[in-house]
Enzyme design. Structure first.
Site, PDB file in Angstrom:
ATOM      1  N   CYS A 280       0.865  -1.179   0.000  1.00 44.22           N
ATOM      2  CA  CYS A 280       0.000   0.000   0.000  1.00 44.22           C
ATOM      3  C   CYS A 280       0.897   1.224   0.000  1.00 44.22           C
ATOM      4  O   CYS A 280       2.114   1.118  -0.040  1.00 44.22           O
ATOM      5  CB  CYS A 280      -0.905   0.002   1.236  1.00 44.22           C
ATOM      6  SG  CYS A 280      -2.005  -1.440   1.354  1.00 44.22           S
TER       7      CYS A 280
ATOM      8  N   ASN B  99       1.604   0.245   5.680  1.00 45.80           N
ATOM      9  CA  ASN B  99       1.911  -0.558   4.509  1.00 45.80           C
ATOM     10  C   ASN B  99       2.571  -1.814   5.046  1.00 45.80           C
ATOM     11  O   ASN B  99       3.735  -1.785   5.451  1.00 45.80           O
ATOM     12  CB  ASN B  99       2.863   0.212   3.581  1.00 45.80           C
ATOM     13  CG  ASN B  99       3.379  -0.628   2.431  1.00 45.80           C
ATOM     14  OD1 ASN B  99       2.723  -1.555   1.983  1.00 45.80           O
ATOM     15  ND2 ASN B  99       4.574  -0.305   1.952  1.00 45.80           N
ATOM     16  N   GLY B 100       1.822  -2.908   5.115  1.00 48.06           N
ATOM     17  CA  GLY B 100       2.417  -4.073   5.753  1.00 48.06           C
ATOM     18  C   GLY B 100       1.604  -5.332   5.629  1.00 48.06           C
ATOM     19  O   GLY B 100       0.449  -5.326   5.192  1.00 48.06           O
TER      20      GLY B 100
ATOM     21  N   ARG C 212      18.659  -1.980 -14.645  1.00 51.35           N
ATOM     22  CA  ARG C 212      18.701  -3.114 -15.571  1.00 51.35           C
ATOM     23  C   ARG C 212      17.688  -4.190 -15.185  1.00 51.35           C
ATOM     24  O   ARG C 212      16.963  -4.701 -16.046  1.00 51.35           O
ATOM     25  CB  ARG C 212      20.103  -3.734 -15.564  1.00 51.35           C
ATOM     26  CG  ARG C 212      21.190  -2.944 -16.248  1.00 51.35           C
ATOM     27  CD  ARG C 212      22.527  -3.637 -16.017  1.00 51.35           C
ATOM     28  NE  ARG C 212      23.649  -3.004 -16.715  1.00 51.35           N
ATOM     29  CZ  ARG C 212      24.910  -3.407 -16.592  1.00 51.35           C
ATOM     30  NH1 ARG C 212      25.194  -4.435 -15.801  1.00 51.35           N
ATOM     31  NH2 ARG C 212      25.869  -2.787 -17.262  1.00 51.35           N
TER      32      ARG C 212
ATOM     33  N   THR D 190      22.576  -1.583 -11.799  1.00 50.28           N
ATOM     34  CA  THR D 190      22.005  -2.929 -11.677  1.00 50.28           C
ATOM     35  C   THR D 190      20.513  -2.870 -11.397  1.00 50.28           C
ATOM     36  O   THR D 190      19.730  -3.665 -11.935  1.00 50.28           O
ATOM     37  CB  THR D 190      22.701  -3.704 -10.545  1.00 50.28           C
ATOM     38  OG1 THR D 190      24.089  -3.819 -10.846  1.00 50.28           O
ATOM     39  CG2 THR D 190      22.115  -5.093 -10.402  1.00 50.28           C
TER      40      THR D 190
ATOM     41  N   LEU E 219      -4.053  -1.342  -1.398  1.00 54.19           N
ATOM     42  CA  LEU E 219      -4.106  -2.531  -2.236  1.00 54.19           C
ATOM     43  C   LEU E 219      -4.727  -3.616  -1.375  1.00 54.19           C
ATOM     44  O   LEU E 219      -4.125  -4.083  -0.405  1.00 54.19           O
ATOM     45  CB  LEU E 219      -2.710  -2.944  -2.703  1.00 54.19           C
ATOM     46  CG  LEU E 219      -2.658  -4.163  -3.634  1.00 54.19           C
ATOM     47  CD1 LEU E 219      -3.280  -3.831  -4.987  1.00 54.19           C
ATOM     48  CD2 LEU E 219      -1.230  -4.642  -3.817  1.00 54.19           C
TER      49      LEU E 219
END
Length: 569
Positions: A2, A85-86, A331, A328, A61
């Site tokens: 979230c 958020n968890g 990519r 990285t 979410l």
């Protein structure tokens, strides 16, 4: 997955700060496209007599309790507000400590409110899960906290009016707070104590562990870590690269997918068929291996292709979402970002992924050159401390760009402590009957000929870094594209344009330029760590081989001649 946003102690007008909070929280709505919520509270500061405002907002979410679990969550007395958020995997056992009348939802995060009311900040180490949260009893007490490793992102900043701001993504804070800081993993914050560490395992310090290896316990612990992450009320899947780590996760999921396995609930699963997802250029090593694993496990497998041009076209969006210019990370994030969009189109909101294994087991190719077991262990610790800025950031931000949550069983707190307390001599890459392969103890723990988890060609497959495995042409094309986009003149002046973390290649310069277009404030760039790297090493590990200083590149192909064979004959 979230998005949280909080302003604590603002001196601005309540209506104006509410409007500003809604505008800023909207910037991370991709993290939580299912619902938005906001709570605004005005109060008088007892010390100064000033009128202050707290704002807690949330972009949701919905994965657990989709019907009632909207946030911010407020206790029944209307005094304590939580935005989080968890995923709290032991929420059912935590609930048993309190009367059922305390709770209004089945949200796995709601027990945090009652724990905070009863224990203050001392409860945080009891949470088995991943999180970034802000909880407030306006005008009385406050707390913000982040999980042990920083699997879920959290940032903070100070506003000029003296208020403290928090958010899941940097982009929501940078314009109003100026300099933004990463909330340190494994820490909590209160106005009285500032930042305090709550996660203090001995292995994270200077102690070299010497616990005896038990392959059976290792296997059981990883299975338990996967099982608890099946806590879900919506369709889920598994990211399957075809490498060892993601393939093991997929195999374990397949063994437990027919039942809902959350604590005491043993009913039939809502979505028993396992779906797996892979991405790459056509003909890539990962796609071939992933197909083999999916066939062996019998999953509903979805193979996604992307073209080099599609990847290049996505670079601006990718860098905006991951908030990084690390080579990285960019990519590897690009194919993951493209795959996540496809996954969401299938209606999936949650996936399990294999991040973290290489850090805790020493699985990167450069670990073959570790000079001794003590330095091997210290490098794994250095890598774990950087996870929140690299692999965890990529896994979280690349998927959340399309409203998908990635769960990472290898970084389960219990499993992590088990693995990191094993004598590092057992993890050292050395000659074995199966060959000289990285992560031998993990491979051996799941080597069960009577009831195989994976084909031997996968179980003993050598390491491929994700950005390599999706297709070797991907990295080559990025370098070629960057060489065309960045002139020799511009690159020669890189240290003048970018004095902090000066790009050392044209590819790095390109990503930094895109990052600056998205986040022009120079202070934003300071959130990103830098330094030389060989095949994803830390700067310290580059010193393990004199040749690496001249050829340092984060791709696994920078190290060659490592393996004598990929799997047993």
């Amino acid at each position: 997955m979230c998005g949280i946003f909080a302003i604590l102690g603002s001196r601005q007008d309540a209506d104006q700060i509410r409007k500003r909070a809604l505008i800023l929280s909207r910037k991370q709505r991709h993290r939580g496209p299912d619902w938005s919520g906001i709570e605004v509270c005005q109060y008088v500061d007892n010390k100064t007599g000033s009128q202050l405002v707290d704002v807690l907002a949330h972009e949701r979410l919905s994965i657990v309790d989709p019907v009632q679990g909207a946030q911010p969550l407020v206790d029944k007395d209307g005094k304590v507000i939580l935005t989080v958020n968890g995923e709290i995997y032991n929420h059912r056992s935590l609930r048993k400590e309190f009367n059922d009348n305390c709770f209004s939802t089945s949200s796995d995060c709601e027990p945090i409110i009652e724990l905070f009311k009863k224990y203050g900040t001392s409860f945080i180490d009891r949470l088995d899960g991943v999180f970034g949260f802000v909880i407030a009893q306006p005008g009385v007490k406050y707390c913000a906290a982040r999980d042990a490793i920083g699997i879920f992102p959290l940032y903070y900043g100070h506003h000029k009016d003296g208020s403290m701001w928090f958010a899941s993504e940097m982009k929501t804070l940078i314009d109003d707070c100026g300099e933004v800081f990463e909330f340190p993993p494994g820490h909590y914050w209160t106005p009285e104590s500032n930042f305090q560490c709550w996660y203090k395992p001995s292995w994270l310090g200077d102690h070299i562990p010497r616990n005896k290896l038990d392959l059976g316990v290792l296997r059981e612990s990883l299975e338990a870590a996967v099982v608890k992450r099946l806590m879900c009320d919506v369709p889920f899947g598994v990211l399957l690269s075809g490498g060892l780590d993601s393939s093991l996760i997929a195999s374990i999921v397949c063994r437990h997918s027919e039942k809902r396995v959350e604590d005491d609930l043993r009913t039939n699963a809502w979505y028993p068929r396992v779906h797996t997802f892979s991405v790459g250029l056509k003909g890539s090593p990962d796609l071939k291996a992933a197909s083999q694993v999916a066939h062996f496990l019998g999953t509903a497998h979805h193979e996604f292709h992307f073209t080099i041009q599609e990847g290049i076209d996505a670079l601006h969006d990718v860098i905006y979402h991951i908030e990084s210019y690390d080579v990285t990370t960019v990519r590897a994030s690009t194919p993951m970002f493209l795959m996540s969009r496809k996954i969401k189109s299938f209606g999936f909101k949650m996936v399990l992924s294999g991040e973290g294994s290489d850090e805790i087991f020493g699985g990167y190719l450069y670990f073959h050159k570790a000079p001794n077991s003590e330095e091997f262990h210290r490098e794994t610790v250095r890598k774990i401390k950087l996870l929140s800025r690299y692999d965890c950031l990529r896994a979280n931000m690349a998927t959340s760009g399309w409203g998908v949550e990635a769960r990472v069983p290898f970084l389960d707190k219990i499993f992590l402590d088990l693995v990191m307390n094993i004598d590092p001599q057992e993890k050292m890459i050395q000659d074995r009957p199966e060959g000289r392969l990285e992560k031998w103890i993990l491979r051996k723990a799941f080597d069960d000929p009577e009831n195989p988890y994976l084909p031997s060609t996968i179980l003993w497959r050598q390491k491929e870094q994700f950005s390599d495995g999706v297709g070797y042409g991907w990295i080559d094309a990025l370098r070629e594209y960057a060489n065309k986009q960045i002139s020799d003149t511009d690159f020669a002046q890189a240290d003048q344009r970018f004095p902090f973390n000066t790009p050392t290649t044209k590819e790095a310069y390109l990503y930094r330029r895109i990052f600056t277009l998205n986040f022009p404030d120079p202070l934003a760039a300071k959130l990103i760590p830098g330094g030389p790297s060989i095949a994803c090493s830390t700067a310290i590990a580059v010193e393990w081989d004199k040749k690496w200083k001249e050829q340092a590149d984060p791709s696994g192909r920078a190290i060659s001649g490592i393996h004598h064979g990929s799997y047993p004959k």
